[in-house]
Design a protein around this motif. Sequence first.
Motif, PDB file in Angstrom:
ATOM      1  N   ARG A   1       0.837  -1.215   0.000  1.00  0.00           N
ATOM      2  CA  ARG A   1       0.000   0.000   0.000  1.00  0.00           C
ATOM      3  C   ARG A   1       0.866   1.257   0.000  1.00  0.00           C
ATOM      4  NH1 ARG A   1      -3.912  -2.100   4.150  1.00  0.00           N
ATOM      5  NH2 ARG A   1      -5.326  -3.354   2.927  1.00  0.00           N
TER       6      ARG A   1
ATOM      7  N   VAL B   1       4.947   2.092  -0.038  1.00  0.00           N
ATOM      8  CA  VAL B   1       6.340   1.618  -0.054  1.00  0.00           C
ATOM      9  C   VAL B   1       7.207   2.444   0.895  1.00  0.00           C
ATOM     10  CG1 VAL B   1       8.383   1.306  -1.506  1.00  0.00           C
ATOM     11  CG2 VAL B   1       6.143   0.711  -2.392  1.00  0.00           C
ATOM     12  N   GLN B   2       6.980   3.759   0.931  1.00  0.00           N
ATOM     13  CA  GLN B   2       7.803   4.634   1.775  1.00  0.00           C
ATOM     14  C   GLN B   2       7.682   4.273   3.259  1.00  0.00           C
ATOM     15  OE1 GLN B   2      10.236   6.762   1.139  1.00  0.00           O
ATOM     16  NE2 GLN B   2       9.958   6.191  -1.004  1.00  0.00           N
TER      17      GLN B   2
ATOM     18  N   PHE C   1       6.739   1.459   4.426  1.00  0.00           N
ATOM     19  CA  PHE C   1       7.308   0.117   4.597  1.00  0.00           C
ATOM     20  C   PHE C   1       8.827   0.217   4.747  1.00  0.00           C
ATOM     21  CE2 PHE C   1       9.332  -3.639   2.703  1.00  0.00           C
ATOM     22  CZ  PHE C   1       8.828  -4.624   3.535  1.00  0.00           C
ATOM     23  N   LYS C   2       9.422   1.049   3.890  1.00  0.00           N
ATOM     24  CA  LYS C   2      10.882   1.248   3.935  1.00  0.00           C
ATOM     25  C   LYS C   2      11.296   1.797   5.309  1.00  0.00           C
ATOM     26  CE  LYS C   2      13.934   4.643   2.247  1.00  0.00           C
ATOM     27  NZ  LYS C   2      14.146   5.717   1.298  1.00  0.00           N
TER      28      LYS C   2
ATOM     29  N   LYS D   1       9.747   1.468   8.093  1.00  0.00           N
ATOM     30  CA  LYS D   1       9.561   0.407   9.092  1.00  0.00           C
ATOM     31  C   LYS D   1      10.758  -0.548   9.093  1.00  0.00           C
ATOM     32  CE  LYS D   1       5.555  -2.105   9.445  1.00  0.00           C
ATOM     33  NZ  LYS D   1       4.207  -2.440   8.954  1.00  0.00           N
TER      34      LYS D   1
END
Lengths: 181, 182
Positions: free
Chosen positions: A21, A23-24, A26-27, A29
């Motif tokens: 959903r 990417v930023q 997630f990165k 995290k």
Amino acid sequence: MEEDIYKQLLAKARRDKPRLRDVQSFKTKVLNEIDTERSRGGLLQFIRVAASIVLLFSLGAYVWMEVYTWENRLAIEQRTTPVSMIHKSDWQCRKAVNELMASLFETSALVRHNDGVYINKGSIELLEFENSELFIVMQTVLGHIEQYSPSDFKVYQSGEDIRLNAWQLRHEYSVCEMLTK
Amino acid sequence: MKTISDDILISRSQSGNQMAFGVLVERYSNFCYSIVFRIVGNEAETEDVVQEAFILAWKKVKHFNSKRGKFTTWLYTIATHLAIDALRKQRKRVMLVLETENEIQADDALAQLYNRDLEAQLKQAMKSLTVLQKAVFVLREIEEIDVAEVAVITGLSPKQIKDNLYVARKKVREQIPKVISI
């Protein structure tokens, strides 16, 4: 029909790939987790090193104590006459030196201190009367002290006490050589 | 803007540069997500597995050697193995009969809701596959990764990949009418 649906399913699956959903976020995290694990890893590494050092010191202390008590035991338990001290191996030399120490402990001419004895000119003279065999051996030992540690011999010559123990006899004054000849 | 090559990013990551590794995460997280999602089959778990894969990749990136293979193959190997582990754990959890029955009922309801959704139909059809068949089917049939690369990723021989793929295709084809009729 079935084949068509199968192909349609595959084509759809190939075309529409599931995606993250955000990417930023997630990165972020992942990188935060890496940071946390890194600091945790640093602490673990420190604990590991500290534990290794403690373990190493304990082992060293244990070995030292073992050798120390073993030498002391030998010095006290194994006694032979100084004349029979002709041995070849290192272990035998160790044994012979301990036997010599035991004989020295037994004489009343010398003063014992922990694992060694104090000698001076006066006490050596007394030894000549008490145990002439041991006196002869000690003369040779003094010769070795003069050769290998002139400063100690100088102290002895001046009439002061010098302390002798098994380790010194073996390592500093190289008495082993004399015993194995 | 000029794109930095993977090689540079990898070598910087190997010397401990987290920013460089972050770019690799941005670049390949979606592809990893796609593979893992197809194997694991649920969103929340997929994100955890992909995150774990990248953390493991960061820890092991120092040992990565580009002479031995592509970075993507190496990364997908980590992700696929973690996904396989996750799927195995997931299947163990639903081993109890009661749970399985409940799940089937829930899945039926789900299938009814999405009976026109091809994606959901494929997901449903893939449920009959074993863990390895599913991994091979996803990598080879859906992601269209070549056999040699799939062999590296899964650790299977080309013959085993061919066999698993044959059975997987057959099983999925057999399941399609059942799924459609729901």
